[in-house]
Structures are given as C-alpha cells and as structure tokens.
Design an enzyme around this catalytic site. Sequence first.
Site, PDB file in Angstrom:
ATOM      1  N   GLN A   1       4.691  59.648 -69.033  1.00 31.24           N
ATOM      2  CA  GLN A   1       5.069  61.346 -69.107  1.00 31.24           C
ATOM      3  C   GLN A   1       4.446  61.809 -70.436  1.00 31.24           C
ATOM      4  OE1 GLN A   1       6.826  58.825 -68.211  1.00 31.24           O
ATOM      5  NE2 GLN A   1       8.244  59.361 -66.258  1.00 31.24           N
TER       6      GLN A   1
ATOM      7  N   TYR B   1      16.101  60.535 -56.316  1.00 31.15           N
ATOM      8  CA  TYR B   1      17.173  60.291 -57.212  1.00 31.15           C
ATOM      9  C   TYR B   1      18.129  61.508 -57.120  1.00 31.15           C
ATOM     10  CZ  TYR B   1      14.140  56.606 -58.868  1.00 31.15           C
ATOM     11  OH  TYR B   1      13.427  55.420 -59.040  1.00 31.15           O
TER      12      TYR B   1
ATOM     13  N   ASP C   1      20.049  52.869 -57.132  1.00 34.91           N
ATOM     14  CA  ASP C   1      19.755  53.255 -58.464  1.00 34.91           C
ATOM     15  C   ASP C   1      20.393  54.669 -58.530  1.00 34.91           C
ATOM     16  OD1 ASP C   1      18.845  53.991 -60.886  1.00 34.91           O
ATOM     17  OD2 ASP C   1      16.794  53.532 -60.504  1.00 34.91           O
TER      18      ASP C   1
ATOM     19  N   HIS D   1      20.303  56.179 -61.382  1.00 38.13           N
ATOM     20  CA  HIS D   1      19.531  56.935 -62.283  1.00 38.13           C
ATOM     21  C   HIS D   1      20.122  57.843 -63.275  1.00 38.13           C
ATOM     22  CE1 HIS D   1      15.047  58.255 -62.868  1.00 38.13           C
ATOM     23  NE2 HIS D   1      14.918  57.206 -62.428  1.00 38.13           N
TER      24      HIS D   1
ATOM     25  N   GLU E   1      22.248  50.017 -60.189  1.00 38.80           N
ATOM     26  CA  GLU E   1      21.346  50.389 -61.317  1.00 38.80           C
ATOM     27  C   GLU E   1      21.784  51.524 -61.870  1.00 38.80           C
ATOM     28  OE1 GLU E   1      17.324  49.902 -60.278  1.00 38.80           O
ATOM     29  OE2 GLU E   1      16.791  51.057 -62.151  1.00 38.80           O
TER      30      GLU E   1
ATOM     31  N   GLU F   1      16.408  50.570 -68.296  1.00 36.11           N
ATOM     32  CA  GLU F   1      15.012  50.875 -68.457  1.00 36.11           C
ATOM     33  C   GLU F   1      14.742  51.841 -69.368  1.00 36.11           C
ATOM     34  OE1 GLU F   1      14.971  52.166 -64.201  1.00 36.11           O
ATOM     35  OE2 GLU F   1      14.104  54.001 -64.798  1.00 36.11           O
TER      36      GLU F   1
ATOM     37  N   ARG G   1      17.401  45.459 -67.420  1.00 39.89           N
ATOM     38  CA  ARG G   1      16.346  46.232 -66.486  1.00 39.89           C
ATOM     39  C   ARG G   1      15.293  46.680 -67.245  1.00 39.89           C
ATOM     40  NH1 ARG G   1      14.714  46.967 -62.343  1.00 39.89           N
ATOM     41  NH2 ARG G   1      14.708  49.184 -62.242  1.00 39.89           N
TER      42      ARG G   1
ATOM     43  N   HIS H   1      12.066  46.347 -65.180  1.00 40.36           N
ATOM     44  CA  HIS H   1      11.522  47.536 -64.537  1.00 40.36           C
ATOM     45  C   HIS H   1       9.786  47.462 -63.904  1.00 40.36           C
ATOM     46  CE1 HIS H   1      10.691  52.148 -64.900  1.00 40.36           C
ATOM     47  NE2 HIS H   1      11.670  52.050 -63.994  1.00 40.36           N
TER      48      HIS H   1
ATOM     49  N   ASP I   1       4.840  53.401 -62.651  1.00 38.27           N
ATOM     50  CA  ASP I   1       4.498  53.945 -63.874  1.00 38.27           C
ATOM     51  C   ASP I   1       4.645  52.686 -64.939  1.00 38.27           C
ATOM     52  OD1 ASP I   1       7.256  53.656 -64.256  1.00 38.27           O
ATOM     53  OD2 ASP I   1       7.469  55.725 -64.197  1.00 38.27           O
TER      54      ASP I   1
ATOM     55  N   GLU J   1      11.384  44.196 -59.547  1.00 33.17           N
ATOM     56  CA  GLU J   1      11.184  45.397 -58.686  1.00 33.17           C
ATOM     57  C   GLU J   1       9.416  45.361 -58.486  1.00 33.17           C
ATOM     58  OE1 GLU J   1      11.850  49.040 -61.374  1.00 33.17           O
ATOM     59  OE2 GLU J   1      12.084  50.114 -59.409  1.00 33.17           O
TER      60      GLU J   1
HETATM   61 MG    MG Z   1      15.681  52.817 -62.326  1.00 34.98          MG
END
Ligand code: MG
Length: 399
Positions: free
Chosen positions: A42, A157, A205, A207, A231, A257, A278, A307, A311, A334
């Site tokens: 990002q 998410y 997840d 998130h 998660e 993460e 994670r 993670h 990305d 993952e």
């Molecule tokens: Mg995640």
Amino acid sequence: MSTTISDVKVITTQPAGSRLVVVKLETSEPGLYGVGCATFTQRFRPVVTAIEEHLKPFLIGREVTRIEDIWQMLMVNGYWRNGPVLNNAISGIDQALWDIKGKMANMPLYDILGGKCREAAAVYGHAGGDSPESVVNSVESFIDQGYRYIRIQMGGYGGQSSGIIKPEGALDGSYFDPRDYCRNILEMIAYVREHIGDSAELLHDIHERLQPIDAVQFAKDVEQFKLFFLEDPLAPEDLEWFTHIRQQCATPIAMGELFNHPREWQPLIAGKLIDFLRMHVSQMGGITPARNAAIHANMYGIRTAWHGPGDTSPVGHAANLHLDLWAPNFGVQEWCRFPDLVYEIFPGLPEVRNGYMYPNDQPGLGIDIDEVLAAKYPCRDEVIGWTQTRLPDGSATRP
Ligand code: MG
C-alpha cells in the site's frame, strides 16, 4: 578476505494484484547475491526510498556474515524505530543476508536455522463466495486438490450487506454492517460445517472488523463449529480484550499480521491469550525477528501461521517456508496460489502439491528474480479502494 556488500538494488514489480518490493544485495564476490522481501504494497514508494537513500549508504562495505549486528544497527541507526516502512526496508536486507549466508554455506536456509522438522509445510487456501452454497462449492474444490485446511469467507472481509441505509450525502467507500456480518457469517460457517463434516479444517478471518464486545460474542458463538482458528478477532489497538475471549471460550485464536513491535505480541504470548502467531514476516523486520518470535512462542505452546497472501512477495513466501520447515512449533501456512507468470518472474517459487508446500533444497532461500521480466510489469499508482472502509452511518473504520 571477507565478503562485503557491494550494491543494494530495489526491484518493484506488479505481475499480479499486489505491488511487490524485492531487495537484491550484491557482494564483493562475483556472482554471489541474495534476495529479500520488502513488500509494503500500500505504501511501497517510501520503502524504496528508505532502502536506496538511507540504508544503502550505511550498508556498502559491511561484512555479509554479520546479520545480527546489521539488523540491530539498522533498527536503531535512525534513532526513531519500527513502523511498517522501516521494518519492511530492514526485512529486504535481512532476508537477502540470510539468502547469502545459505549460499556461502551451500545449505538451504532451513538447515542454517537448525534443520528440518518436517518435509513440507501444510498450507491453507482461501475459499469464498457470495452465498453459503457458493462457499461450499469453493471449499469442495480445495478439498479435491488435497487441501486439508481452508479459510472460509463470504462477501469479502466484513461480508456484504444488502440492506444498508446510509445517511444522505454519505461518502463513497466500501460499506459493511458489523452486526449483520456476525449473523451472516455464523450461518455460513454452520452451513459449510454441515455440508463438509470433518473432511477439512476450517478457518475464518474477522480482519479486526468488529467492536471488541461483538468479537467476544462471535468467538463464543462460533466455538461449536470447531474452527482450526479464528483470525484477527481484535485490532492491535484492543489487545486487552483478548483476555475476555479466552475467559469465555476455547475457540483457537490467530493474531498478528499488523504487528510492528515485539511489545505488541509479547504480552499475548506470555498470557497464553492466542494460539497462532500470524505476523507478516517482512512487516516485523525479516527472518531474524521472526525466528526469535517463533522460539519465544514455542516456550508457551503457541504455534506459527505466518501471513502469506498475495501481498507477500514470492521471496517472502520462500522465507515463510524455510521458517515453517524448521520451527518445531509450526502450525499452518497461508497460501495464495500465484499465476504462472509469477513463477516465471520468480524462479524457485515454492510449489504446492496436495495441500503441502515443498522446498526445492537449493542453497539459501532457493528463489531468484528475473529482473528483465519483472521490469515488464511495473507497479501501477492507484488509490486503493478496498481499504476505504465505512460503517453504515458513513464513518471511516478499520479495513
Ligand atoms: Mg488476515
């Protein structure tokens, strides 16, 4: 004569969805170099600048074998420490130095770390859909390919809510309704478990999209479906709430993460408040701190689940795999299934067969980058939409 760092190159490329940043460290020994993941997709430009303008002048001429000293000094040399830009920049250097050390020793990285505890790493894939039925279809296709661990999401998410009523003049964004999400996802998880039985381990997840008390309620409600883990039920800003989840249910919790600093995960480990670490290995500063966190967590019966989405660069995935093969407390990895083009740009990118990720047993990380091919897919500048998350009344919230 010692081997020293002769050049630090930063390669950016976007062959698939994410903008990737990879460091290539060249040495005084012709042909000897290492690669490392520095991907903060990002905000990738500040990472490039940090490496090229600040870390490179510090690094030229230093001995490649002194990984720990270089890592420690890079972390304090700017006086102000941590943060995603600096940690990712340091990771690129750190991973490349480990890669070089493996090549010098003619050993895969997992051998340098202490040797393999397993032949391959069990991975989990991302199943999803817009309805419980389509999620089941997605799960079944993973099971058909040999996956035994599958993350299930519905509507991305935070889920998708059809009946959101926004105030007049509400700003554009990625809207979701947290309470609606809780209800819909619980129904979906129940439906999937009913249809697949115990034929795969299921993960989900959150998130960090819920209010803390709603996350506690969700963790309790989902307990009956025996997830492999839940998660990011809470954000790093709400760490104290993990105690409440632990006191009320035995749903296994994975977290981390978004972590930057050891002070964020240390109390969760010491308090046995989570079950899986994670962290995004480049985001925490590379292999050196990840190795330390894994060893620390092992003392408390906590496993790793680094993670590993799109990305994380392929170089980062290779680093994850070496940590997975070595760590006695590895849990699950993952995995995001890269297209063929990414395998062409990154020769040696680990292969997954029957739900296991395998190393290629080459020295170091065992992965390289084709710079000419990577340059054909430059990073695109864009304002990211999915992280512009809003609640039904239009207020900005965590993505
Ligand atoms: Mg995640």
